[in-house]
Design an enzyme around this catalytic site. Structure first.
Site, short mmCIF file in Angstrom:
data_model
loop_
_atom_site.label_atom_id
_atom_site.label_comp_id
_atom_site.label_asym_id
_atom_site.label_seq_id
_atom_site.Cartn_x
_atom_site.Cartn_y
_atom_site.Cartn_z
N ASP A 135 0.84 -1.20 0.00
CA ASP A 135 0.00 0.00 0.00
C ASP A 135 0.88 1.25 0.00
O ASP A 135 2.03 1.24 0.42
CB ASP A 135 -0.98 -0.01 1.17
CG ASP A 135 -0.31 -0.19 2.52
OD1 ASP A 135 0.88 0.13 2.63
OD2 ASP A 135 -0.99 -0.65 3.45
N ASP A 136 0.34 2.33 -0.49
CA ASP A 136 1.06 3.59 -0.63
C ASP A 136 2.24 3.50 -1.60
O ASP A 136 3.19 4.28 -1.53
CB ASP A 136 1.57 4.11 0.73
CG ASP A 136 0.42 4.53 1.63
OD1 ASP A 136 -0.71 4.60 1.15
OD2 ASP A 136 0.66 4.78 2.82
N HIS A 173 -2.94 -2.08 11.26
CA HIS A 173 -3.74 -0.85 11.21
C HIS A 173 -5.20 -1.13 10.84
O HIS A 173 -5.84 -0.37 10.11
CB HIS A 173 -3.13 0.17 10.24
CG HIS A 173 -3.45 1.58 10.64
ND1 HIS A 173 -3.52 2.62 9.73
CD2 HIS A 173 -3.71 2.13 11.86
CE1 HIS A 173 -3.81 3.74 10.36
NE2 HIS A 173 -3.93 3.47 11.66
N CYS A 203 -3.87 4.26 3.04
CA CYS A 203 -3.79 2.82 2.80
C CYS A 203 -4.91 1.98 3.41
O CYS A 203 -5.24 0.92 2.89
CB CYS A 203 -2.46 2.30 3.31
SG CYS A 203 -2.14 2.73 5.04
N LYS A 232 2.49 -4.57 8.46
CA LYS A 232 1.56 -3.56 8.96
C LYS A 232 0.14 -4.12 9.12
O LYS A 232 -0.34 -4.85 8.26
CB LYS A 232 1.56 -2.39 7.98
CG LYS A 232 0.64 -1.25 8.36
CD LYS A 232 0.79 -0.14 7.33
CE LYS A 232 -0.19 0.98 7.57
NZ LYS A 232 -0.03 2.09 6.60
#
Length: 247
Positions: free
Chosen positions: A35-36, A128, A73, A126
């Site tokens: 992501d990103d 989140h 994201c 990650k």
């Protein structure tokens, strides 16, 4: 967002019931989610970039180049895990301890579905997607094994939480902390259901998560696996699969 995948097949999309899925040949699923990652940050769109293994995956597979993502994201990762459109899942981020942060608990994750079909499941990198309760973290979402950080960013060399929006300044655990914000959790690194106290601050997380990923595959003992790996630098190393017997 650029999502690159190696042997990615969803049984739940191909078969109407778990029992029918279990009776069919089951592929190993290793999903790399970056992501990103900008459109111009990969070598097949920009020759100044060197991403040879990611380029190899694309050359041997299919590039879906008409996908669009939000400016941050979480909606992409929430949609992947829940199968829901971002509008219904996590279009806005709150404080990590806020009960509204992350994917609602009444939404089933793909890891839980695949686990019920006989897969061993793992999450590295990650998260989140919520951590306000035991049911929000990977262990509560169907993952057998996990090594992850809960917040949106961390310092990759120390695994410390950050004190700025860009995550350039990690927590200084030797500095005065009059408000007591970091005395209990100066690091953001968690292994399954508890803090990864023996691993935090020991190794750059690109290598740390990659090593854990390889170890998970080696100890799977022939079981089919579902593994999500979330951080684009890990694409420098890809692992080939040719069915469950190859493990």
């Amino acid at each position: 967002m650029m999502m690159l995948l190696s042997t990615f097949v969803l049984c739940t999309m191909l078969f109407p019931t778990v029992s029918e899925c279990a009776a069919a040949p089951k592929p190993n699923i290793v999903f790399f989610m970056a992501d990103d990652l900008g459109w111009h940050n990969v070598q097949w769109h920009n020759t100044d970039m060197k991403t040879p293994n990611a380029a190899k995956l694309v050359a041997q597979g299919i590039e879906l180049d008409r996908h669009y993502a939000y400016v941050y994201c979480s909606p992409s990762r929430s949609s992947l895990m829940s199968g829901r459109l971002p509008f219904h899942v996590q279009q806005k981020n709150f404080n990590n301890c806020d009960l509204s942060q992350g994917v609602p608990r009444n939404m089933t994750f793909i890891a839980s579905k695949l686990k019920s079909a006989g897969y061993r499941t793992a999450q590295f990198g990650k998260w989140h997607l919520g951590c306000s309760s035991a049911g929000h973290i990977p262990a509560g979402r169907g993952f057998d094994v996990s090594l992850t950080y809960f917040e949106g960013a961390e310092d990759h060399f120390t695994q410390r939480s950050c004190i700025d929006a860009e995550c350039i300044k990690p927590v200084n655990i030797t500095a005065p902390d009059p408000k007591g914000w970091f005395q209990y959790s100066p690091f953001d690194l968690w292994q399954h259901e508890g803090p990864a106290t023996g691993l935090a601050g020991k190794q750059y997380n690109g290598y740390l998560f990659a090593n854990m990923s390889v170890q998970f595959i080696k100890v799977s003992n022939g079981s089919c696996i579902f593994q999500t790996i979330r951080r684009w630098r890990w694409l420098m190393e890809s692992i080939p699969f040719s069915g469950c017997a190859a493990l």
